[in-house]
Design a protein around this motif. Structure first.
Motif, PDB file in Angstrom:
ATOM      1  N   GLY A 164       3.335 -14.855  -7.418  1.00 60.12           N
ATOM      2  CA  GLY A 164       4.110 -13.902  -6.624  1.00 60.12           C
ATOM      3  C   GLY A 164       4.116 -14.177  -5.131  1.00 60.12           C
ATOM      4  O   GLY A 164       3.894 -15.287  -4.671  1.00 60.12           O
ATOM      5  N   SER A 165       4.355 -13.125  -4.363  1.00 61.87           N
ATOM      6  CA  SER A 165       4.402 -13.204  -2.900  1.00 61.87           C
ATOM      7  C   SER A 165       2.994 -13.382  -2.328  1.00 61.87           C
ATOM      8  O   SER A 165       2.022 -12.901  -2.916  1.00 61.87           O
ATOM      9  CB  SER A 165       5.023 -11.915  -2.346  1.00 61.87           C
ATOM     10  OG  SER A 165       4.631 -11.688  -1.013  1.00 61.87           O
ATOM     11  N   PRO A 166       2.866 -14.041  -1.155  1.00 59.56           N
ATOM     12  CA  PRO A 166       1.552 -14.103  -0.506  1.00 59.56           C
ATOM     13  C   PRO A 166       0.927 -12.734  -0.277  1.00 59.56           C
ATOM     14  O   PRO A 166      -0.296 -12.616  -0.169  1.00 59.56           O
ATOM     15  CB  PRO A 166       1.851 -14.799   0.822  1.00 59.56           C
ATOM     16  CG  PRO A 166       3.056 -15.630   0.545  1.00 59.56           C
ATOM     17  CD  PRO A 166       3.880 -14.828  -0.424  1.00 59.56           C
ATOM     18  N   MET A 167       1.748 -11.683  -0.218  1.00 59.30           N
ATOM     19  CA  MET A 167       1.218 -10.340  -0.003  1.00 59.30           C
ATOM     20  C   MET A 167       0.333  -9.855  -1.149  1.00 59.30           C
ATOM     21  O   MET A 167      -0.374  -8.862  -1.016  1.00 59.30           O
ATOM     22  CB  MET A 167       2.365  -9.356   0.220  1.00 59.30           C
ATOM     23  CG  MET A 167       2.985  -9.433   1.612  1.00 59.30           C
ATOM     24  SD  MET A 167       1.796  -9.099   2.936  1.00 59.30           S
ATOM     25  CE  MET A 167       1.463  -7.358   2.628  1.00 59.30           C
ATOM     26  N   LEU A 168       0.360 -10.565  -2.265  1.00 58.27           N
ATOM     27  CA  LEU A 168      -0.522 -10.209  -3.377  1.00 58.27           C
ATOM     28  C   LEU A 168      -1.984 -10.194  -2.937  1.00 58.27           C
ATOM     29  O   LEU A 168      -2.798  -9.445  -3.484  1.00 58.27           O
ATOM     30  CB  LEU A 168      -0.337 -11.208  -4.529  1.00 58.27           C
ATOM     31  CG  LEU A 168      -1.170 -10.960  -5.788  1.00 58.27           C
ATOM     32  CD1 LEU A 168      -0.678  -9.720  -6.523  1.00 58.27           C
ATOM     33  CD2 LEU A 168      -1.126 -12.173  -6.716  1.00 58.27           C
ATOM     34  N   ALA A 169      -2.306 -11.005  -1.954  1.00 59.93           N
ATOM     35  CA  ALA A 169      -3.688 -11.044  -1.459  1.00 59.93           C
ATOM     36  C   ALA A 169      -4.104  -9.714  -0.838  1.00 59.93           C
ATOM     37  O   ALA A 169      -5.272  -9.319  -0.908  1.00 59.93           O
ATOM     38  CB  ALA A 169      -3.837 -12.164  -0.434  1.00 59.93           C
ATOM     39  N   LEU A 170      -3.152  -8.995  -0.223  1.00 56.70           N
ATOM     40  CA  LEU A 170      -3.452  -7.716   0.424  1.00 56.70           C
ATOM     41  C   LEU A 170      -3.030  -6.523  -0.419  1.00 56.70           C
ATOM     42  O   LEU A 170      -3.621  -5.455  -0.325  1.00 56.70           O
ATOM     43  CB  LEU A 170      -2.733  -7.644   1.785  1.00 56.70           C
ATOM     44  CG  LEU A 170      -3.097  -8.720   2.808  1.00 56.70           C
ATOM     45  CD1 LEU A 170      -2.261  -8.548   4.071  1.00 56.70           C
ATOM     46  CD2 LEU A 170      -4.590  -8.682   3.140  1.00 56.70           C
ATOM     47  N   ASP A 171      -1.968  -6.706  -1.216  1.00 60.44           N
ATOM     48  CA  ASP A 171      -1.427  -5.624  -2.042  1.00 60.44           C
ATOM     49  C   ASP A 171      -1.373  -6.117  -3.483  1.00 60.44           C
ATOM     50  O   ASP A 171      -0.374  -6.683  -3.911  1.00 60.44           O
ATOM     51  CB  ASP A 171      -0.033  -5.242  -1.534  1.00 60.44           C
ATOM     52  CG  ASP A 171       0.597  -4.115  -2.347  1.00 60.44           C
ATOM     53  OD1 ASP A 171      -0.114  -3.522  -3.179  1.00 60.44           O
ATOM     54  OD2 ASP A 171       1.794  -3.842  -2.156  1.00 60.44           O
ATOM     55  N   PRO A 172      -2.442  -5.894  -4.249  1.00 61.68           N
ATOM     56  CA  PRO A 172      -2.561  -6.515  -5.566  1.00 61.68           C
ATOM     57  C   PRO A 172      -1.568  -5.993  -6.612  1.00 61.68           C
ATOM     58  O   PRO A 172      -1.394  -6.633  -7.652  1.00 61.68           O
ATOM     59  CB  PRO A 172      -3.990  -6.203  -5.997  1.00 61.68           C
ATOM     60  CG  PRO A 172      -4.657  -5.550  -4.855  1.00 61.68           C
ATOM     61  CD  PRO A 172      -3.641  -5.178  -3.842  1.00 61.68           C
TER      62      PRO A 172
END
Length: 258
Positions: A14-22
């Motif tokens: 998915g998006s790199p934001m998965l690291a902050l918003d699982p």
């Protein structure tokens, strides 16, 4: 030591934001990791390391690479400091040579987010050696499948094999503001078709990617689908670990091959 056989996995990162918003997939990755024996090592083929010929990372401690732009500053502060394993990297190169698969060593490549982002949720302690291998885009789907088959025996040594991509990946069709849009039929139909063929063990149809329905709508370029071919080579028995969509049409499925 009593070694246990691990599965091969396909992970939609998915998006790199998965690291902050699982979202849903982060907890699914965590549950998967605690239900598996702890790996002795992890080998990942990532959509974000494309190469002419196959390459194997031989770095002892690769840098965490934030290979994206325009995201919150805190995302760029994340590090995943897992070591490499030079002995295992050399074994991979030898195994590929014995299988007549040309592969090069690469000691300088940093670790891209297709590797560290899912592992952040699975093994946050970063205490397991991780080796990244590249995605050789000059190779056919069958060639990439054979790379997975060549490494499949390593599962018996409690080594986890992962193809990291996305079951659907068309960034121009995503809604970055509204996270929970209805999934368009072209995305759900594509995902369902792939799953049906894998459940029927019709790997040949999936490897014939040019004839998959709605292919260009879901994958304008092939790099996020190709790690699935690698994962398919690692095992015969297919099962779904997780299935969801993010931002409308971004498929976040996780598949297991035993």
């Amino acid at each position: 030591m009593n070694l246990q056989t691990l599965p091969g996995l396909f992970i939609s990162h998915g998006s790199p934001m998965l690291a902050l918003d699982p979202e849903q997939v982060g907890p699914a990755l965590h549950r998967l990791s605690i239900n598996l024996p702890k790996p002795n090592a992890i080998i990942v083929m990532s959509a974000h390391w494309e190469s002419q010929a196959l390459e194997v990372s031989t770095a002892t401690r690769p840098e965490t690479w934030h290979d994206f732009r325009g995201f919150p500053a805190e995302l760029y502060e994340i590090r995943y400091p897992a070591s490499g394993n030079i002995e295992l990297s050399e074994r991979l190169l030898e195994r590929f040579a014995n299988a007549n698969i040309h592969a090069n060593a690469n000691s300088t490549r940093p670790r891209d987010h297709g590797v560290w982002m899912p592992l952040l949720h699975m093994y946050p302690e970063a205490d397991i050696p991780v080796i990244e291998i590249s995605l050789p885009m000059q190779g056919s789907a069958e060639d990439i499948y054979q790379i997975g088959k060549t490494l499949a025996e390593l599962r018996q040594e409690q080594i986890l094999l992962i193809g990291s991509g996305s079951i659907t990946h068309n960034l121009s069709e995503l809604s970055w503001q509204t996270r929970q849009l209805a999934t368009p039929t072209w995305a759900s139909n594509f995902r369902n078709y792939i799953v049906q063929k894998l459940q029927q063990h019709d790997f040949e149809t999936v490897l014939d990617w040019e004839n998959l329905p709605y292919l260009e709508k879901n994958h304008p370029t092939l790099e996020h689908l190709a790690p699935l071919f690698f994962a398919m080579g690692t095992g015969h028995r297919f099962s779904i670990v997780h299935s969801s969509f993010s931002m409308g049409s971004l498929g976040m499925d996780i598949y297991r091959f035993d």
